[in-house]
Design a protein around this motif. Sequence first.
Motif, PDB file in Angstrom:
ATOM      1  N   MET A 109      38.116  45.563  50.110  1.00 52.44           N
ATOM      2  CA  MET A 109      38.624  45.858  51.100  1.00 52.44           C
ATOM      3  C   MET A 109      40.067  46.209  51.284  1.00 52.44           C
ATOM      4  SD  MET A 109      39.282  44.437  54.977  1.00 52.44           S
ATOM      5  CE  MET A 109      40.400  42.312  54.627  1.00 52.44           C
ATOM      6  N   VAL A 110      40.427  47.549  51.312  1.00 44.68           N
ATOM      7  CA  VAL A 110      41.965  48.337  51.920  1.00 44.68           C
ATOM      8  C   VAL A 110      42.490  47.596  53.107  1.00 44.68           C
ATOM      9  CG1 VAL A 110      41.699  50.142  49.654  1.00 44.68           C
ATOM     10  CG2 VAL A 110      41.217  50.569  51.991  1.00 44.68           C
ATOM     11  N   ALA A 111      42.934  47.096  52.869  1.00 46.13           N
ATOM     12  CA  ALA A 111      44.104  46.556  53.976  1.00 46.13           C
ATOM     13  C   ALA A 111      45.954  46.657  53.862  1.00 46.13           C
ATOM     14  CB  ALA A 111      43.881  45.138  54.380  1.00 46.13           C
ATOM     15  N   GLY A 112      46.102  47.880  52.792  1.00 42.44           N
ATOM     16  CA  GLY A 112      47.615  47.972  52.593  1.00 42.44           C
ATOM     17  C   GLY A 112      48.416  49.135  53.509  1.00 42.44           C
ATOM     18  N   GLY A 113      47.782  49.595  54.194  1.00 45.61           N
ATOM     19  CA  GLY A 113      48.419  50.264  55.466  1.00 45.61           C
ATOM     20  C   GLY A 113      49.348  50.193  56.571  1.00 45.61           C
ATOM     21  N   GLN A 114      50.104  50.692  56.469  1.00 43.96           N
ATOM     22  CA  GLN A 114      50.937  50.698  57.285  1.00 43.96           C
ATOM     23  C   GLN A 114      51.050  50.250  58.603  1.00 43.96           C
ATOM     24  OE1 GLN A 114      54.019  53.662  55.395  1.00 43.96           O
ATOM     25  NE2 GLN A 114      55.266  51.621  54.285  1.00 43.96           N
ATOM     26  N   GLY A 115      50.096  51.130  59.266  1.00 43.66           N
ATOM     27  CA  GLY A 115      49.410  50.886  60.399  1.00 43.66           C
ATOM     28  C   GLY A 115      50.201  51.927  61.542  1.00 43.66           C
ATOM     29  N   THR A 116      50.913  52.250  61.108  1.00 41.57           N
ATOM     30  CA  THR A 116      51.712  53.297  61.704  1.00 41.57           C
ATOM     31  C   THR A 116      51.597  53.516  63.441  1.00 41.57           C
ATOM     32  OG1 THR A 116      52.130  54.079  60.634  1.00 41.57           O
ATOM     33  CG2 THR A 116      53.705  54.265  62.019  1.00 41.57           C
ATOM     34  N   ARG A 117      50.218  54.215  63.659  1.00 44.64           N
ATOM     35  CA  ARG A 117      50.183  54.613  65.036  1.00 44.64           C
ATOM     36  C   ARG A 117      49.352  53.545  66.396  1.00 44.64           C
ATOM     37  NH1 ARG A 117      45.079  58.339  62.260  1.00 44.64           N
ATOM     38  NH2 ARG A 117      45.675  56.694  60.337  1.00 44.64           N
ATOM     39  N   LEU A 118      48.859  52.523  65.466  1.00 42.57           N
ATOM     40  CA  LEU A 118      49.415  51.258  65.867  1.00 42.57           C
ATOM     41  C   LEU A 118      50.022  50.252  66.653  1.00 42.57           C
ATOM     42  CD1 LEU A 118      46.490  49.607  67.405  1.00 42.57           C
ATOM     43  CD2 LEU A 118      46.428  48.361  65.427  1.00 42.57           C
ATOM     44  N   GLY A 119      51.341  50.427  65.300  1.00 41.92           N
ATOM     45  CA  GLY A 119      52.401  50.605  66.264  1.00 41.92           C
ATOM     46  C   GLY A 119      52.285  48.709  66.247  1.00 41.92           C
ATOM     47  N   PRO A 123      50.282  42.333  59.616  1.00 36.70           N
ATOM     48  CA  PRO A 123      49.042  42.836  58.880  1.00 36.70           C
ATOM     49  C   PRO A 123      47.826  43.581  59.542  1.00 36.70           C
ATOM     50  CG  PRO A 123      49.789  40.772  57.281  1.00 36.70           C
ATOM     51  CD  PRO A 123      50.606  40.675  58.865  1.00 36.70           C
ATOM     52  N   LYS A 124      47.502  44.842  59.715  1.00 40.87           N
ATOM     53  CA  LYS A 124      46.614  45.287  60.684  1.00 40.87           C
ATOM     54  C   LYS A 124      45.467  44.341  60.310  1.00 40.87           C
ATOM     55  CE  LYS A 124      45.018  49.589  61.748  1.00 40.87           C
ATOM     56  NZ  LYS A 124      44.321  50.820  61.525  1.00 40.87           N
ATOM     57  N   GLY A 125      45.565  43.815  59.533  1.00 42.70           N
ATOM     58  CA  GLY A 125      44.132  42.383  59.741  1.00 42.70           C
ATOM     59  C   GLY A 125      44.457  41.500  60.447  1.00 42.70           C
ATOM     60  N   SER A 215      56.998  53.171  49.731  1.00 43.84           N
ATOM     61  CA  SER A 215      55.664  52.735  50.552  1.00 43.84           C
ATOM     62  C   SER A 215      54.395  52.970  49.603  1.00 43.84           C
ATOM     63  CB  SER A 215      55.538  53.980  51.430  1.00 43.84           C
ATOM     64  OG  SER A 215      56.057  55.688  50.919  1.00 43.84           O
ATOM     65  N   PRO A 216      53.953  52.293  50.825  1.00 41.24           N
ATOM     66  CA  PRO A 216      51.921  52.314  49.555  1.00 41.24           C
ATOM     67  C   PRO A 216      51.703  53.449  49.361  1.00 41.24           C
ATOM     68  CG  PRO A 216      52.224  50.582  52.058  1.00 41.24           C
ATOM     69  CD  PRO A 216      53.656  51.665  51.415  1.00 41.24           C
ATOM     70  N   ASN A 217      50.838  53.363  48.240  1.00 39.38           N
ATOM     71  CA  ASN A 217      50.710  54.953  46.989  1.00 39.38           C
ATOM     72  C   ASN A 217      49.038  55.505  47.678  1.00 39.38           C
ATOM     73  OD1 ASN A 217      49.305  53.399  45.679  1.00 39.38           O
ATOM     74  ND2 ASN A 217      50.156  53.824  43.942  1.00 39.38           N
ATOM     75  N   TRP A 246      35.511  49.152  52.454  1.00 41.69           N
ATOM     76  CA  TRP A 246      35.765  49.308  53.878  1.00 41.69           C
ATOM     77  C   TRP A 246      37.355  49.695  54.267  1.00 41.69           C
ATOM     78  CZ3 TRP A 246      33.545  44.620  52.082  1.00 41.69           C
ATOM     79  CH2 TRP A 246      33.860  43.118  52.374  1.00 41.69           C
ATOM     80  N   GLN A 247      37.366  49.195  55.259  1.00 39.98           N
ATOM     81  CA  GLN A 247      38.951  49.893  55.404  1.00 39.98           C
ATOM     82  C   GLN A 247      39.137  48.522  56.131  1.00 39.98           C
ATOM     83  OE1 GLN A 247      39.294  53.924  55.903  1.00 39.98           O
ATOM     84  NE2 GLN A 247      39.555  54.318  54.922  1.00 39.98           N
ATOM     85  N   VAL A 248      40.232  47.975  56.065  1.00 37.95           N
ATOM     86  CA  VAL A 248      40.260  46.891  57.372  1.00 37.95           C
ATOM     87  C   VAL A 248      40.041  47.273  58.854  1.00 37.95           C
ATOM     88  CG1 VAL A 248      42.983  47.515  57.528  1.00 37.95           C
ATOM     89  CG2 VAL A 248      41.429  45.427  57.957  1.00 37.95           C
ATOM     90  N   ASP A 249      40.725  48.528  58.981  1.00 36.31           N
ATOM     91  CA  ASP A 249      39.889  49.064  61.133  1.00 36.31           C
ATOM     92  C   ASP A 249      39.122  48.463  61.786  1.00 36.31           C
ATOM     93  OD1 ASP A 249      39.803  51.636  59.833  1.00 36.31           O
ATOM     94  OD2 ASP A 249      42.380  51.967  59.395  1.00 36.31           O
ATOM     95  N   ASN A 250      37.899  49.177  60.828  1.00 37.86           N
ATOM     96  CA  ASN A 250      36.625  48.733  61.370  1.00 37.86           C
ATOM     97  C   ASN A 250      36.115  48.015  61.300  1.00 37.86           C
ATOM     98  OD1 ASN A 250      33.987  49.854  61.777  1.00 37.86           O
ATOM     99  ND2 ASN A 250      33.545  50.388  60.049  1.00 37.86           N
TER     100      ASN A 250
HETATM  101  P1  UTP Z   1      44.958  54.754  57.308  1.00 35.33           P
HETATM  102  O1  UTP Z   1      44.839  56.164  56.811  1.00 35.33           O
HETATM  103  O2  UTP Z   1      44.877  54.799  58.630  1.00 35.33           O
HETATM  104  O3  UTP Z   1      46.443  54.148  57.507  1.00 35.33           O
HETATM  105  O4  UTP Z   1      43.822  54.061  56.558  1.00 35.33           O
HETATM  106  P2  UTP Z   1      47.564  52.699  57.971  1.00 35.33           P
HETATM  107  O5  UTP Z   1      48.677  53.659  57.413  1.00 35.33           O
HETATM  108  O6  UTP Z   1      46.174  51.970  57.888  1.00 35.33           O
HETATM  109  O7  UTP Z   1      47.378  53.942  59.402  1.00 35.33           O
HETATM  110  P3  UTP Z   1      48.561  54.948  60.107  1.00 35.33           P
HETATM  111  O8  UTP Z   1      47.818  55.944  59.291  1.00 35.33           O
HETATM  112  O9  UTP Z   1      50.001  53.934  59.114  1.00 35.33           O
HETATM  113  O10 UTP Z   1      48.769  54.000  61.926  1.00 35.33           O
HETATM  114  C1  UTP Z   1      43.100  53.647  56.458  1.00 35.33           C
HETATM  115  C2  UTP Z   1      42.265  52.856  55.482  1.00 35.33           C
HETATM  116  O11 UTP Z   1      43.233  52.481  53.771  1.00 35.33           O
HETATM  117  C3  UTP Z   1      43.945  51.379  53.647  1.00 35.33           C
HETATM  118  C4  UTP Z   1      44.499  50.869  54.586  1.00 35.33           C
HETATM  119  O12 UTP Z   1      44.871  49.988  55.126  1.00 35.33           O
HETATM  120  C5  UTP Z   1      43.654  51.024  56.356  1.00 35.33           C
HETATM  121  O13 UTP Z   1      42.090  50.355  55.663  1.00 35.33           O
HETATM  122  N1  UTP Z   1      45.434  52.026  53.436  1.00 35.33           N
HETATM  123  C6  UTP Z   1      46.117  52.672  52.858  1.00 35.33           C
HETATM  124  C7  UTP Z   1      46.346  51.615  52.075  1.00 35.33           C
HETATM  125  O14 UTP Z   1      45.258  50.057  51.882  1.00 35.33           O
HETATM  126  N2  UTP Z   1      46.957  51.751  51.537  1.00 35.33           N
HETATM  127  C8  UTP Z   1      47.157  52.689  51.158  1.00 35.33           C
HETATM  128  O15 UTP Z   1      48.737  53.284  51.280  1.00 35.33           O
HETATM  129  C9  UTP Z   1      47.034  53.469  53.169  1.00 35.33           C
END
Ligand code: UTP
Length: 477
Positions: A109-119, A123-125, A215-217, A246-250
């Motif tokens: 599972m990828v959970a490294g995103g910044q989740g900017t849109r969700l604000g 961690p989004k998880g 920022s994450p790559n 899978w992605q952390v947001d589904n």
């Molecule tokens: P998104 O493209 O939706 O990005 O990531 P995000 O960072 O979660 O949200 P926004 O765009 O800032 O609102 C899709 C999936 O990829 C992971 C996220 O955690 C999510 O599961 N991801 C994204 C990473 O693990 N690393 C990253 O550098 C970017």
Amino acid sequence: MTPEPATKDSLLALLQPHGQEHLLHFWDQLDEAARQRLATQLLAVDWASMDSWIRDYVQKEPDTALPPNLEPAPHYPLAPRSPAEAAIYDGARRRGETLLHEGHVAGFMVAGGQGTRLGYDGPKGTFPISPLRQKTLFQLFAESLVRAQAKYGAAIPWFIMTSPGNDAATRTFFKEHAFFGLKPDDVFFFTQGTMPAIGLDGKILLQAPDSLALSPNGHGGSLLALRQSGALDRMRKRNIQHLSYWQVDNPLVQMVDPLFIGLHDLTNSDLSSRGLVKTGPTEKLGNYCQVNGKLTIIEYSDMPEALAAAKGPDGRLRFRIGSPAIHVLRRDFIERLTEGGRLSLPLHRAVKKVPCVDEQGAPAKSHHPNAVKLEMFIFDALPLANHPLILEADRAEQFAPVKNPTGVDSVESSQRLQQERAIRWLEAAGVTVPRQPNGALDGTLELSPRRFLDRDDVVAAGPTLAAPLPGAATVYE
Ligand code: UTP
């Protein structure tokens, strides 16, 4: 032996050939700990690639012209269309079950995103998302895995990619919740790499006197991070052959699907992907395409309107299959892609407002986008894969992403979709679900994934399940 601490001279020698000496502008004012923090970041940058990245992605806009011979990608349909196809699907499901039972599959599972849109701050998880119990995304996945392990009679190790910004908080969250019943040895956290933000003048930005603006790559970085963290070695030792991604947001994702895993394995696919029939030409999903026989994804933002809206002779969209970012990857494929500790995936650029410091080291105010952020995307591995395949998924059963606080792909839409699936499963089990005159559910419902991983689990329990009372909040645990 501990390595010699980096000196200003050694770092200048590193930076000068790339015209990035300004990154040491505050060096003389920093204490030793801050100097070494900055030095560690500088030494981690891929300087061998940096000049070409700046040239190709900052100083000019990359050429995003689409190949003229873009075709829709072929895919396996949701349900088999012939007895021969049905036999293939049956065999694949059995193969997937065997692979799971023999312990050859891991969750990834990828959970490294910044989740900017969700604000959301954290961690989004750790975002609460189930409609009644307010279980977090991490809890829903963990409980589903507990049930999947019981169902297949084997451990399913879970590899979770974090980022430097959310790694500690993620690990702490799992510890505080006793891993939601999973064995800690079966959960492996690893941190993804970062990329420095690059100013529009080609100079890397400092976010503080002692820190680059990192920022994450991107989720594509996960492939290299799997190698660098030792996760691949660990998988090899445990004889893991396939990674279910899978992605952390589904929260609706079917984390380990025997049919999908079995089809991937039997067809010798390196990288397999689920596909969804898009809701319309502009839905924000990557489009599965084919160029010269190679499978590829064209992002929705790069797809010209006319092509996105083009219809085939059957009146349906030509490019109608989009990506929900659910894949299975062969471990050998990741080993091959990251050989020598390098990963060559194309970069995607986004021009953003990035916080940075001014000449005095104070936060600089920028009202306009001031930098380019670069990311790798996992689907860019598709053209590099042998025998990649796409298997259609049932949107209502598998896709309820949480990207935004409101509107499309939001908390509200995800919770509604979670409940609608629970209703379908209960009704399939013969349970009468109370409805309002307009057909909507009369009440609130939640199925615990610890007991109900899939429809079969609910159907099997059917006779023992009491019908929900009208207007009530009902949790099946
Ligand atoms: P998104 O493209 O939706 O990005 O990531 P995000 O960072 O979660 O949200 P926004 O765009 O800032 O609102 C899709 C999936 O990829 C992971 C996220 O955690 C999510 O599961 N991801 C994204 C990473 O693990 N690393 C990253 O550098 C970017």
